[in-house]
Design a protein around this motif. Structure first.
Motif, PDB file in Angstrom:
ATOM      1  N   LEU A   1      14.813   1.414  -0.692  1.00 19.85           N
ATOM      2  CA  LEU A   1      13.646   1.932  -1.404  1.00 19.85           C
ATOM      3  C   LEU A   1      14.125   2.647  -2.663  1.00 19.85           C
ATOM      4  N   VAL A   2      13.677   2.176  -3.817  1.00 18.15           N
ATOM      5  CA  VAL A   2      14.155   2.718  -5.090  1.00 18.15           C
ATOM      6  C   VAL A   2      12.995   3.377  -5.835  1.00 18.15           C
ATOM      7  N   VAL A   3      13.209   4.615  -6.274  1.00 20.11           N
ATOM      8  CA  VAL A   3      12.192   5.315  -7.056  1.00 20.11           C
ATOM      9  C   VAL A   3      12.781   5.686  -8.415  1.00 20.11           C
ATOM     10  N   ILE A   4      12.131   5.268  -9.475  1.00 26.26           N
ATOM     11  CA  ILE A   4      12.561   5.650 -10.821  1.00 26.26           C
ATOM     12  C   ILE A   4      11.525   6.632 -11.360  1.00 26.26           C
ATOM     13  N   PHE A   5      11.985   7.775 -11.831  1.00 29.11           N
ATOM     14  CA  PHE A   5      11.034   8.795 -12.288  1.00 29.11           C
ATOM     15  C   PHE A   5      11.596   9.571 -13.476  1.00 29.11           C
TER      16      PHE A   5
ATOM     17  N   ALA B   1       0.833  -1.206   0.000  1.00 32.07           N
ATOM     18  CA  ALA B   1       0.000   0.000   0.000  1.00 32.07           C
ATOM     19  C   ALA B   1       0.868   1.257   0.000  1.00 32.07           C
ATOM     20  N   ILE B   2       1.959   1.224   0.768  1.00 29.90           N
ATOM     21  CA  ILE B   2       2.853   2.382   0.825  1.00 29.90           C
ATOM     22  C   ILE B   2       3.543   2.591  -0.516  1.00 29.90           C
ATOM     23  N   VAL B   3       3.974   1.483  -1.104  1.00 29.13           N
ATOM     24  CA  VAL B   3       4.680   1.560  -2.377  1.00 29.13           C
ATOM     25  C   VAL B   3       3.749   2.052  -3.494  1.00 29.13           C
ATOM     26  N   ASP B   4       2.520   1.546  -3.502  1.00 27.21           N
ATOM     27  CA  ASP B   4       1.538   2.011  -4.496  1.00 27.21           C
ATOM     28  C   ASP B   4       1.267   3.504  -4.335  1.00 27.21           C
ATOM     29  N   ARG B   5       1.113   3.911  -3.090  1.00 28.78           N
ATOM     30  CA  ARG B   5       0.816   5.324  -2.822  1.00 28.78           C
ATOM     31  C   ARG B   5       1.981   6.208  -3.252  1.00 28.78           C
ATOM     32  N   LEU B   6       3.188   5.708  -2.996  1.00 33.04           N
ATOM     33  CA  LEU B   6       4.378   6.494  -3.349  1.00 33.04           C
ATOM     34  C   LEU B   6       4.453   6.720  -4.868  1.00 33.04           C
ATOM     35  N   VAL B   7       4.101   5.702  -5.642  1.00 35.31           N
ATOM     36  CA  VAL B   7       4.087   5.876  -7.103  1.00 35.31           C
ATOM     37  C   VAL B   7       3.161   7.039  -7.477  1.00 35.31           C
ATOM     38  N   ARG B   8       1.977   7.042  -6.886  1.00 27.27           N
ATOM     39  CA  ARG B   8       0.998   8.098  -7.208  1.00 27.27           C
ATOM     40  C   ARG B   8       1.450   9.457  -6.709  1.00 27.27           C
ATOM     41  N   GLU B   9       1.797   9.508  -5.424  1.00 29.00           N
ATOM     42  CA  GLU B   9       2.074  10.816  -4.814  1.00 29.00           C
ATOM     43  C   GLU B   9       3.351  11.465  -5.321  1.00 29.00           C
ATOM     44  N   ALA B  10       4.323  10.633  -5.700  1.00 27.65           N
ATOM     45  CA  ALA B  10       5.573  11.209  -6.208  1.00 27.65           C
ATOM     46  C   ALA B  10       5.525  11.310  -7.728  1.00 27.65           C
ATOM     47  N   ASN B  11       4.438  10.821  -8.310  1.00 29.32           N
ATOM     48  CA  ASN B  11       4.298  10.823  -9.766  1.00 29.32           C
ATOM     49  C   ASN B  11       5.465  10.075 -10.430  1.00 29.32           C
TER      50      ASN B  11
ATOM     51  N   GLN C   1       7.588   6.643 -12.038  1.00 32.70           N
ATOM     52  CA  GLN C   1       7.327   5.555 -12.983  1.00 32.70           C
ATOM     53  C   GLN C   1       7.271   4.214 -12.260  1.00 32.70           C
ATOM     54  N   VAL C   2       8.285   3.992 -11.442  1.00 30.29           N
ATOM     55  CA  VAL C   2       8.401   2.715 -10.756  1.00 30.29           C
ATOM     56  C   VAL C   2       8.920   2.942  -9.337  1.00 30.29           C
ATOM     57  N   VAL C   3       8.397   2.177  -8.393  1.00 29.67           N
ATOM     58  CA  VAL C   3       8.950   2.158  -7.040  1.00 29.67           C
ATOM     59  C   VAL C   3       9.160   0.698  -6.672  1.00 29.67           C
TER      60      VAL C   3
END
Ligand SMILES: Nc1nc2c(ncn2[C@@H]2O[C@H](COP(=O)(O)OP(=O)(O)OP(=O)(O)O)[C@@H](O)[C@H]2O)c(=O)[nH]1
Ligand SMILES: [Mg+2]
Lengths: 204, 160
Positions: free
Chosen positions: B102-106, B18-28, B30-32
């Motif tokens: 925690l990896v965020v690709i944007f 749930a946190i990871v899904d939310r992070l994708v949305r809130e940070a706009n 591509q992938v988390v």
């Protein structure tokens, strides 16, 4: 350190191929990669120098099949064998579930084998592991080369405790899967004993 | 033995997802994704179809291990954040509780500032979930499916 995922019903284990420079660690993984069905393997990653010596690690994810409804996945890593890459070797050993020591059968490499095995012990000890307690097998590679030591001699020097050992010629695959199966079996047996779970210190 | 086990149960997984899904949305983004320090993928969200997440997980863990090694040499604490900027893709890597990554690709649809802000919040939440998970695992009574397996089960794995 194995990772049990109750959700995807997967069990993941890490196996490290260790040994002196040019003993054939990368060749073991390449052979396994080439002979494994596409659906059972992921991409093989090799972080190597321009001269194809391992610089950091090789990585090959493999799926071996199911046990009691759990998919077993093994992450195979090799370390760089060259002496001066010791800092990297230590990093690769973190979280290891089983070790394959690949020895170079050539007489001229006996000393390098011993030095590497000593180095393995030291690096494991630094992280609180003991080679005597870890699932561990030995492979005597390069059996096709001239000037090799007899297996009995290699055994008496490198395998005083009598862990499972195998002769191999990695480029043609002789002994490669035998070695892999043996270590995979030991790792799963250790899991069954619950060795990987109880009584462990907190991870830091 | 010295190997503490990483275990994932449904309850914690759902919280993490749930946190990871939310992070994708809130940070706009591509992938988390979340991986443990040994390179095992724990959870992923976003446009993961085109991505080789297994390879990414192992390389990111290697990267964190290498920078951790450098930090040690410099007598630094672990470097907890890394950012790599590319032409189309950017990657933000955050060590959470020195335990998971925690990896965020944007891309340029969002900004580093926003990603940082959202990552910070998510990290705190993730940290407490993993703390709880770890204490559950260290409970000596926690169940393992492997007590049940037999030598035959293991042998059968190799009989094909
Ligand atoms: N004849 C023969 N050659 C081998 C055998 N195993 C490996 N080689 C060759 O030895 C060379 C080195 O093999 P690698 O697998 O790259 O060695 P490595 O242990 O990964 O070496 P580092 O990455 O430096 O630690 C290659 O040219 C291989 O083809 C073998 O059993 N017989
Ligand atoms: Mg190599």
């Amino acid at each position: 350190m194995s990772f049990i995922n109750y959700l995807s019903r997967e069990i993941n284990c890490k196996i490290v191929y260790y040994g002196p420079g040019l003993c054939g660690k990368t060749t073991n993984l390449q052979y396994i990669y080439n002979k494994t069905n596409p659906e059972a393997k992921g991409k093989m990653i090799s972080l190597a120098t321009e001269t194809e010596r391992t610089l950091f690690f090789d990585f090959l994810p493999l799926a071996l099949g199911e046990i009691r409804g759990f998919k077993t996945r093994f992450h195979l890593y090799t370390v760089p064998g060259q002496v001066f890459y010791d800092a990297s070797r230590k990093l690769i050993l973190k979280g290891v579930d089983g070790v394959v020591f690949v020895a170079d059968s050539q007489i001229a490499r006996m000393e390098a084998n011993l030095e590497s095995m000593e180095n393995l012990r030291t690096n494991l000890a630094e992280q609180g592991y003991s080679l005597d307690k870890l699932p561990y097998v030995i492979q005597y590679n390069k059996r096709d080369m001239p000037s090799i030591a007899p297996v009995e001699e290699l055994r008496s020097v490198l395998n005083p405790n009598g862990v499972p050992d195998f002769e191999a010629v990695a480029p043609t695959g002789d002994g490669v899967f035998e070695t892999l199966k043996a270590i995979a079996k030991l790792v799963l047996t250790e899991l069954k004993r619950g060795g990987a779970g109880g009584g462990a210190p907190p991870r830091r | 033995m010295t190997n503490p086990q990483m275990v994932m149960y449904e309850e914690e997984f759902n919280q993490i997802q749930a946190i990871v899904d939310r992070l994708v949305r809130e940070a706009n983004a591509q992938v988390v994704f979340i991986i443990d320090k040994n390179g095992q993928l724990i959870s992923a969200s976003g446009e993961t179809d085109q991505l080789d997440t297994t390879s990414l997980a192992s390389l990111t863990a290697g990267n964190i291990a290498a920078t951790g090694g450098i930090a040690k040499l410099l007598r630094e604490n672990e470097f907890t954040t890394q950012f790599h900027e590319g032409e189309r893709a950017n990657i933000h890597i955050q060590l959470v509780g020195n335990r998971v990554i925690l990896v965020v690709i944007f891309d340029n649809k969002t900004s580093l500032g926003l990603v940082r802000l959202r990552v910070k919040k998510a990290s705190e939440e993730l940290n407490s979930i993993f703390e709880a998970l770890l204490s559950k695992v260290q409970d000596p009574n926690h169940e393992t499916p492997f007590a049940e397996i037999t030598d035959d089960d293991i042998d059968n794995l190799f009989n094909d």
